[in-house]
Design an enzyme around this catalytic site. Structure first.
Site, PDB file in Angstrom:
ATOM      1  N   TYR A 111      31.974  22.368  28.285  1.00 53.07           N
ATOM      2  CA  TYR A 111      33.212  22.021  29.285  1.00 53.07           C
ATOM      3  C   TYR A 111      32.379  21.453  30.835  1.00 53.07           C
ATOM      4  O   TYR A 111      31.510  21.938  30.885  1.00 53.07           O
ATOM      5  CB  TYR A 111      33.946  23.419  29.981  1.00 53.07           C
ATOM      6  CG  TYR A 111      34.829  23.861  28.909  1.00 53.07           C
ATOM      7  CD1 TYR A 111      35.802  22.874  28.373  1.00 53.07           C
ATOM      8  CD2 TYR A 111      34.739  24.958  28.328  1.00 53.07           C
ATOM      9  CE1 TYR A 111      36.871  23.461  27.481  1.00 53.07           C
ATOM     10  CE2 TYR A 111      35.549  25.663  27.337  1.00 53.07           C
ATOM     11  CZ  TYR A 111      36.775  24.939  27.177  1.00 53.07           C
ATOM     12  OH  TYR A 111      37.743  25.434  26.083  1.00 53.07           O
ATOM     13  N   LYS A 119      29.778  57.822  33.307  1.00 52.10           N
ATOM     14  CA  LYS A 119      31.253  57.023  33.717  1.00 52.10           C
ATOM     15  C   LYS A 119      31.371  55.623  33.333  1.00 52.10           C
ATOM     16  O   LYS A 119      30.314  55.282  32.690  1.00 52.10           O
ATOM     17  CB  LYS A 119      31.535  57.059  35.351  1.00 52.10           C
ATOM     18  CG  LYS A 119      30.443  56.388  36.012  1.00 52.10           C
ATOM     19  CD  LYS A 119      30.144  56.369  37.320  1.00 52.10           C
ATOM     20  CE  LYS A 119      29.461  55.803  38.217  1.00 52.10           C
ATOM     21  NZ  LYS A 119      29.252  55.945  39.532  1.00 52.10           N
TER      22      LYS A 119
HETATM   23  C1  LIG Z   1      27.794  55.989  40.057  1.00 50.85           C
HETATM   24  C2  LIG Z   1      27.382  57.310  40.865  1.00 50.85           C
HETATM   25  C3  LIG Z   1      26.005  57.936  40.539  1.00 50.85           C
HETATM   26  C4  LIG Z   1      24.921  57.169  39.457  1.00 50.85           C
HETATM   27  O1  LIG Z   1      24.348  56.375  40.258  1.00 50.85           O
HETATM   28  P1  LIG Z   1      23.327  55.309  39.670  1.00 50.85           P
HETATM   29  O2  LIG Z   1      22.918  54.233  40.750  1.00 50.85           O
HETATM   30  O3  LIG Z   1      23.876  54.621  38.503  1.00 50.85           O
HETATM   31  O4  LIG Z   1      22.222  56.255  39.212  1.00 50.85           O
HETATM   32  C5  LIG Z   1      25.882  59.065  41.096  1.00 50.85           C
HETATM   33  N1  LIG Z   1      26.602  59.485  42.397  1.00 50.85           N
HETATM   34  C6  LIG Z   1      27.946  59.022  42.342  1.00 50.85           C
HETATM   35  C7  LIG Z   1      28.566  59.598  43.637  1.00 50.85           C
HETATM   36  C8  LIG Z   1      28.164  57.926  41.691  1.00 50.85           C
HETATM   37  O5  LIG Z   1      29.432  57.136  42.105  1.00 50.85           O
END
Ligand SMILES: *Cc1c(COP(=O)(O)O)cnc(C)c1O
Length: 369
Positions: free
Chosen positions: A264, A43
């Site tokens: 800044y 994702k």
């Molecule tokens: C993002 C996510 C994962 C992966 O988690 P990590 O901590 O990045 O390994 C797995 N399951 C769900 C439901 C997620 O939202």
């Protein structure tokens, strides 16, 4: 004295991504989860590192299951992964069932409403659509809430007509092996399994794979962060391979006197005559402003302190102790010695946010076969 900016053949930033290291990380995680299968979570554009590049490399390494958040992300991946299983963690968004079915996208269904909508699509299409049942065991974010789970347990025919692939839940504190939430969620997940028709299970994220696997293994693990080199065992040595290297050219060098300030709001004042290097990376590139006066870069392995405020397009470093540094040289902003987790610690966030914020302006280079 100010040296001019010398334009050169190389872009001013380079974000190098080691796809072979990502594949090695996936194989190592799959090895920890030998009793079940291991997916890859890609994702948010593969945690900022390129979902298409990452997923096609992992597909060749043997990964068959890929999780994204949204249908848009799945649509971008599907042409590159014609035979892989694609899952949407955010569920079935509004009345998009036909789009999901056309993409052969498997939604994680987290409410009775979503289940009903997906069943209606199944009936229209005349086939049992593949589905994941997401139960909430403590996140209180997505997934079937307790009352809807009870409804399903009392009336399992509400699940009829779908092809149930996995019963899924998500751990809220798996990166802390002594957190009481882990065992509590495990117990609630077992209760949900007992109450529902039998189906395979999906539990662990990255850190979950480092909990005792005799209890926390499932039929499909869903690691994301650890694939990309983030430490799934905070507070202990990182067992994963490093994946990213970000370098930025020095745009200007200038020598300033003791007592002069940089940036800044004049938040950094030179205690001695100093040399300041400016690079073309700023908070518009996802370089956190919270790292102002805190982060370090590297040159020739030497730590180079970040001084002054991070601004939108520029960041400044104290290079007084690096007389060999020239305009046009590259400072290493992220690498094995200054990983995303370290920058995160310097800016009050987590490595996940550092990676997913990596800017669109970086010149990305993917290494690996
Ligand atoms: C993002 C996510 C994962 C992966 O988690 P990590 O901590 O990045 O390994 C797995 N399951 C769900 C439901 C997620 O939202």
């Amino acid at each position: 004295m100010t040296e001019p900016y010398m334009d050169g053949p190389l872009p001013a930033t380079r974000l190098e991504i080691d796809l072979d290291a990502i594949a090695a990380n996936w194989l190592a995680l799959a090895g920890r989860h030998a009793s079940g299968e291991t997916a890859a979570v890609v994702k948010a554009d593969g945690y900022g590192l390129g979902a298409v590049q990452v997923a096609t490399r992992l597909r060749r390494a043997g990964c068959r299951h890929f999780f994204v958040a949204t249908a848009d992300e799945a649509a971008a991946l599907r042409p590159h992964l014609p035979t892989a299983r694609l899952y949407a963690l955010n569920g079935l968004y509004q009345a998009e069932a036909a789009t999901y079915a056309a993409l052969d996208l498997i939604p994680a269904l987290g409410s009775l409403g979503e289940i009903a909508e997906w069943r209606a699509a199944s009936r229209r299409l005349g086939r049992a659509l593949p589905s994941v049942l997401h139960v909430d065991t403590g996140m209180n974010r997505l997934g079937l809430p307790r009352d809807e789970l009870a409804r399903l347990a009392a009336e399992p025919s509400l699940l009829d007509g779908l092809d149930w692939r996995f019963l899924m839940t998500h751990l809220v504190a798996s990166d802390n092996p002594v957190a009481p939430e882990n065992a509590a969620q495990l117990a609630r997940f077992a209760a949900a399994r007992a109450a529902l028709p039998t189906m395979p299970t999906s539990l662990d994220n990255s850190s979950g794979l480092f909990l005792p696997q005799d209890e926390y293994a499932s039929d499909l693990a869903r690691p994301g962060a650890a694939l990309y080199g983030l430490n799934p065992t905070p507070g202990r040595a990182n067992p994963m391979r490093h994946v990213v290297r970000l370098t930025a050219r020095v745009l200007q060098l200038r020598d300033i006197g003791a007592g002069e300030t940089v940036g800044y709001d004049a938040t950094w004042r030179a205690a001695r005559p100093s040399r300041i290097a400016t690079v073309g990376v700023g908070y518009a590139d996802g370089w956190p402003r919270a790292a102002s006066n805190r982060g370090v870069a590297r040159f020739d392995g030497m730590p180079v302190p970040l001084v002054g405020r991070v601004s939108m397009d520029l960041t400044t470093y104290d290079v007084t102790d690096l007389p060999r540094l020239r305009v046009g040289d590259f400072l290493e902003l992220l690498g094995p010695d200054n990983p995303p987790d370290a920058l995160a610690a310097d800016s009050d966030t987590i490595g996940y946010e550092i990676l997913t914020s990596l800017g669109a302006r970086y010149h990305r280079v993917w290494h690996g076969s």
